[in-house]
Design an enzyme around this catalytic site. Structure first.
Site, mmCIF file in Angstrom:
data_model
loop_
_atom_site.group_PDB
_atom_site.id
_atom_site.type_symbol
_atom_site.label_atom_id
_atom_site.label_comp_id
_atom_site.label_asym_id
_atom_site.label_seq_id
_atom_site.Cartn_x
_atom_site.Cartn_y
_atom_site.Cartn_z
ATOM 1 N N LYS A 80 -13.322 8.764 -9.367
ATOM 2 C CA LYS A 80 -13.208 7.340 -8.999
ATOM 3 C C LYS A 80 -12.277 6.630 -9.968
ATOM 4 C CE LYS A 80 -15.750 3.112 -7.951
ATOM 5 N NZ LYS A 80 -14.937 2.788 -6.768
ATOM 6 N N HIS B 231 -20.640 6.995 -10.572
ATOM 7 C CA HIS B 231 -19.785 7.549 -9.519
ATOM 8 C C HIS B 231 -19.162 8.856 -10.003
ATOM 9 C CE1 HIS B 231 -20.002 3.565 -7.575
ATOM 10 N NE2 HIS B 231 -19.660 4.206 -6.468
HETATM 11 N N1 LIG Z 1 -16.026 0.217 0.985
HETATM 12 C C1 LIG Z 1 -16.708 1.345 0.757
HETATM 13 O O1 LIG Z 1 -17.825 1.544 1.259
HETATM 14 C C2 LIG Z 1 -16.100 2.413 -0.100
HETATM 15 C C3 LIG Z 1 -16.751 3.633 -0.281
HETATM 16 C C4 LIG Z 1 -16.112 4.643 -1.043
HETATM 17 C C5 LIG Z 1 -14.866 4.383 -1.596
HETATM 18 N N2 LIG Z 1 -14.284 3.158 -1.417
HETATM 19 C C6 LIG Z 1 -12.943 2.851 -1.924
HETATM 20 O O2 LIG Z 1 -11.990 3.377 -1.013
HETATM 21 C C7 LIG Z 1 -10.806 3.716 -1.732
HETATM 22 C C8 LIG Z 1 -10.450 5.181 -1.483
HETATM 23 O O3 LIG Z 1 -11.469 5.998 -2.038
HETATM 24 P P1 LIG Z 1 -11.426 7.577 -1.905
HETATM 25 O O4 LIG Z 1 -12.551 8.082 -2.707
HETATM 26 O O5 LIG Z 1 -11.322 7.953 -0.464
HETATM 27 O O6 LIG Z 1 -10.044 7.849 -2.655
HETATM 28 P P2 LIG Z 1 -9.022 9.064 -2.463
HETATM 29 O O7 LIG Z 1 -9.763 10.303 -2.077
HETATM 30 O O8 LIG Z 1 -8.180 9.038 -3.684
HETATM 31 O O9 LIG Z 1 -8.171 8.643 -1.188
HETATM 32 C C9 LIG Z 1 -7.221 7.626 -1.192
HETATM 33 C C10 LIG Z 1 -6.149 7.991 -0.179
HETATM 34 O O10 LIG Z 1 -5.243 6.890 -0.073
HETATM 35 C C11 LIG Z 1 -3.911 7.383 -0.182
HETATM 36 N N3 LIG Z 1 -3.072 6.379 -0.853
HETATM 37 C C12 LIG Z 1 -2.996 6.086 -2.151
HETATM 38 N N4 LIG Z 1 -2.104 5.115 -2.369
HETATM 39 C C13 LIG Z 1 -1.614 4.778 -1.159
HETATM 40 C C14 LIG Z 1 -0.660 3.840 -0.723
HETATM 41 N N5 LIG Z 1 0.008 3.051 -1.582
HETATM 42 N N6 LIG Z 1 -0.415 3.752 0.612
HETATM 43 C C15 LIG Z 1 -1.039 4.545 1.494
HETATM 44 N N7 LIG Z 1 -1.951 5.477 1.128
HETATM 45 C C16 LIG Z 1 -2.237 5.587 -0.185
HETATM 46 C C17 LIG Z 1 -4.008 8.637 -1.005
HETATM 47 O O11 LIG Z 1 -2.933 9.468 -0.725
HETATM 48 P P3 LIG Z 1 -2.495 10.581 -1.801
HETATM 49 O O12 LIG Z 1 -3.469 11.688 -1.599
HETATM 50 O O13 LIG Z 1 -1.103 10.905 -1.355
HETATM 51 O O14 LIG Z 1 -2.570 9.951 -3.151
HETATM 52 C C18 LIG Z 1 -5.354 9.218 -0.565
HETATM 53 O O15 LIG Z 1 -5.226 10.042 0.574
HETATM 54 C C19 LIG Z 1 -11.109 3.419 -3.213
HETATM 55 O O16 LIG Z 1 -10.631 2.110 -3.516
HETATM 56 C C20 LIG Z 1 -12.622 3.452 -3.264
HETATM 57 O O17 LIG Z 1 -13.158 2.695 -4.314
HETATM 58 C C21 LIG Z 1 -14.868 2.191 -0.676
#
Ligand SMILES: NC(=O)c1ccc[n+]([C@@H]2O[C@H](COP(=O)([O-])OP(=O)(O)OC[C@H]3O[C@@H](n4cnc5c(N)ncnc54)[C@H](OP(=O)(O)O)[C@@H]3O)[C@@H](O)[C@H]2O)c1
Length: 237
Positions: free
Chosen positions: A134, A130
């Site tokens: 991540k 990844h």
């Molecule tokens: N299921 C799937 O298919 C899939 C695919 C890809 C990723 N994921 C997962 O999805 C999650 C997010 O991934 P990403 O790559 O999008 O991460 P990211 O770019 O870091 O986005 C996470 C977002 O959530 C916000 N956040 C963090 N803590 C929070 C809280 N306590 N309450 C509300 N909002 C909060 C962050 O805000 P800030 O910017 O203010 O920190 C950021 O905007 C990860 O766990 C990842 O492993 C899942």
């Protein structure tokens, strides 16, 4: 029209969930885009999609249960307390957690199960790659694939990473992670025999795949009975 609240809406995945939903105004309306520090007000929503961070899962589950709104969680790296909160919420609302919203990743998991039973003597190792940002490792999908092999064989301990003296124990299922660059998500499941091997590889090149899967999951959950659901339900629907 399904009215969605997206938690983590400014993140890599969340912003794509919003973008994909906005391409389909006949099906979806974004009611609210929430991020860190925002109040979890879900009243009147048709469904919540949480793609934020594992630290938020438990409070989101509680707020959804209070509001009576179905919940799709795509966040990975959930601790036991978060899983328990989802189980609690699932007594009163429909809850779907998926470490991978891609349909073909779940087909890959089925192939892994098939190979694991047919090639019982082969060593199974899962390696995932990844992007450098991540947070959790190994990926939720790597664990899903490793568990698909384990469940099919009904045996095998998961062995996370290898460092120092760590010879292979018969039957164990190795899980290793690498991080770097802009890799959206790659998983290889090795079935290693003597003189030959099979590799089942799943590669995502466009994160929009996950966003579309999240929307399909939300659409599926609307109107469903309370309980736990999985992407397998969405795919077979
Ligand atoms: N299921 C799937 O298919 C899939 C695919 C890809 C990723 N994921 C997962 O999805 C999650 C997010 O991934 P990403 O790559 O999008 O991460 P990211 O770019 O870091 O986005 C996470 C977002 O959530 C916000 N956040 C963090 N803590 C929070 C809280 N306590 N309450 C509300 N909002 C909060 C962050 O805000 P800030 O910017 O203010 O920190 C950021 O905007 C990860 O766990 C990842 O492993 C899942």
């Amino acid at each position: 029209v399904i009215e969605l609240v997206v938690v983590g809406a400014r993140g890599r995945l969340g912003s794509l969930v919003v973008a994909e939903a906005e391409k389909r105004p006949a099906d979806f309306k974004i009611k609210a885009k929430l991020g860190r520090g925002d109040a979890l007000d879900f009243a009147g929503a048709s469904a919540v999609i949480d793609v934020s961070n594992a630290s938020a899962t438990a409070s989101i589950a509680l707020a959804c249960a209070k509001a009576g709104v179905p919940l799709v969680v795509g966040t990975t790296g959930l601790v036991q307390a978060a899983v328990a909160a989802l189980d609690d919420a699932a007594r009163s609302i429909a809850v779907l957690h998926a470490a991978n919203f891609s349909v073909s990743a779940h087909v890959a998991a089925k192939l892994v199960g098939e190979a694991a039973t047919r090639l019982r003597a082969y060593d199974v190792e899962v390696v995932e790659a990844h992007h450098r940002l991540k947070k959790d490792a190994p990926s939720g999908t790597a664990l899903m694939l490793a568990n698909a092999a384990r469940d099919a064989r009904q045996s095998g301990e998961l062995k996370r990473g290898r460092d120092g003296a760590s010879p292979r124990v018969a039957g164990e299922i190795g899980v290793s992670a690498i991080r770097g660059g802009d890799v959206v998500g790659e998983h290889t499941v090795y079935f290693l025999g003597d003189g030959e091997r099979i590799e089942i590889v799943h590669r995502v090149t466009d994160r929009a795949v996950f966003a579309r899967g999240a929307l399909a999951a939300a659409a599926y959950l609307v109107g469903k009975k309370p309980g736990r659901y999985a992407m397998a339900d969405v795919i077979s629907a």
